[in-house]
Write an enzyme that holds these catalytic residues in place. Structure first.
Site, mmCIF file in Angstrom:
data_model
loop_
_atom_site.group_PDB
_atom_site.id
_atom_site.type_symbol
_atom_site.label_atom_id
_atom_site.label_comp_id
_atom_site.label_asym_id
_atom_site.label_seq_id
_atom_site.Cartn_x
_atom_site.Cartn_y
_atom_site.Cartn_z
ATOM 1 N N PHE A 130 45.183 41.428 26.976
ATOM 2 C CA PHE A 130 44.949 40.824 27.906
ATOM 3 C C PHE A 130 43.679 40.624 28.843
ATOM 4 O O PHE A 130 42.974 41.416 28.214
ATOM 5 C CB PHE A 130 45.137 40.876 29.424
ATOM 6 C CG PHE A 130 45.223 42.333 29.939
ATOM 7 C CD1 PHE A 130 44.465 42.119 31.058
ATOM 8 C CD2 PHE A 130 45.672 43.156 29.228
ATOM 9 C CE1 PHE A 130 43.905 43.578 31.203
ATOM 10 C CE2 PHE A 130 45.606 45.065 30.029
ATOM 11 C CZ PHE A 130 44.634 44.776 31.110
ATOM 12 N N CYS A 131 43.322 39.644 29.410
ATOM 13 C CA CYS A 131 41.308 39.135 29.663
ATOM 14 C C CYS A 131 41.313 38.182 30.928
ATOM 15 O O CYS A 131 42.472 38.081 31.745
ATOM 16 C CB CYS A 131 41.017 38.800 28.722
ATOM 17 S SG CYS A 131 41.236 36.970 28.503
ATOM 18 N N THR A 132 40.346 38.045 31.276
ATOM 19 C CA THR A 132 40.547 37.460 32.688
ATOM 20 C C THR A 132 41.122 36.021 32.885
ATOM 21 O O THR A 132 42.276 35.476 33.426
ATOM 22 C CB THR A 132 38.661 36.713 33.223
ATOM 23 O OG1 THR A 132 38.321 37.732 33.336
ATOM 24 C CG2 THR A 132 38.814 36.349 34.246
#
Length: 246
Positions: A182-184
């Site tokens: 996951f990331c922004t």
């Protein structure tokens, strides 16, 4: 007071005529009094824009009239003020630099898990096959400091180009588990998931739409703290409201 609509969007798609596209995007954004940043690259587009809802809608209708962006998915949030000082459209080599040109999401995305399914897996502690879940934060260390999923794995990255070597160094820790990268907003975790699959890490998913989409659809189940964003809001809480950095 007029409420400001903020949008974040990206798409991996082969683009040419970048300077022509840059000028057209800049002109359309300026006509609609938008501020923010658009990155154009041979591998696709990444944008963060803010303005009135009416002007955002006009801009998106114009952008989606281009066959390259007809299915562009957008994440929305609201603010009282415009969190950008100017309007910039830049040409770059990559949407997010990884230094692995063979990683091309346009050629085939890694499997994605939607926000609702991810929230259920996080709550249950395992996927539908019973494998334990590892939440892998692909962001930089200062972003992780603002907030992340409870128990998430991260490797204290200072830049995304460090991620491939970190995977190789920690590969054994991921064996036998289901990985949700996951990331922004989805860009880094999409490239990350593809790279992990190519080096033999099994059962890898990307969190579709990243943390911002997860906040939008679940309210942040299992997430602790806020999400760092690269504009004057600095961080957003799970209700997508701006919060000061601690």
């Amino acid at each position: 007071m007029i409420q400001i609509t903020n949008i974040a969007a990206y798409k991996f798609v082969s683009l040419d005529n970048l300077e022509e596209r840059r000028l057209a995007l800049l002109a359309q954004a300026q006509v609609n009094a938008l501020k923010g940043t658009v990155l154009l690259t041979p591998e696709g587009i990444n944008l963060f824009l803010a303005g009135t809802k009416e002007h955002i809608d006009v801009f998106l209708d114009w952008l989606r009239a281009d066959p390259a962006f007809v299915d562009l998915e957008v994440k929305f949030s609201l603010s009282q003020d415009v969190p950008f000082k100017k309007m910039l459209v830049k040409i770059k080599r990559e949407i997010i630099r990884m230094n692995h040109p063979t990683i091309r999401p346009e050629a085939g995305r890694a499997p994605a898990v939607d926000a609702q399914t991810a929230a259920r897996w996080i709550t249950e502690g395992h996927d539908d096959a019973g494998r334990p879940i590892v939440l892998l934060d692909t962001r930089n260390d200062f972003e992780v400091d603002a907030g992340t999923f409870v128990g998430a794995m991260h490797w204290n990255l200072t830049k995304f180009t460090e991620f491939p070597q970190a995977v190789l160094d920690h590969k054994d820790e991921l064996a036998g588990k289901t990985i949700i990268s996951f990331c922004t907003g989805g860009i880094r975790c999409e490239k990350a998931a593809i790279f992990m699959g190519e080096v033999g890490v099994e059962n890898v998913y990307q969190l579709d739409g990243g943390i911002l989409k997860y906040f939008e659809e679940t309210g942040g189940v299992g997430y602790q703290g806020n999400c760092f964003v690269f504009d004057e809001r600095r961080t957003l809480d799970p209700a997508l409201q701006p919060q000061p950095l601690a």
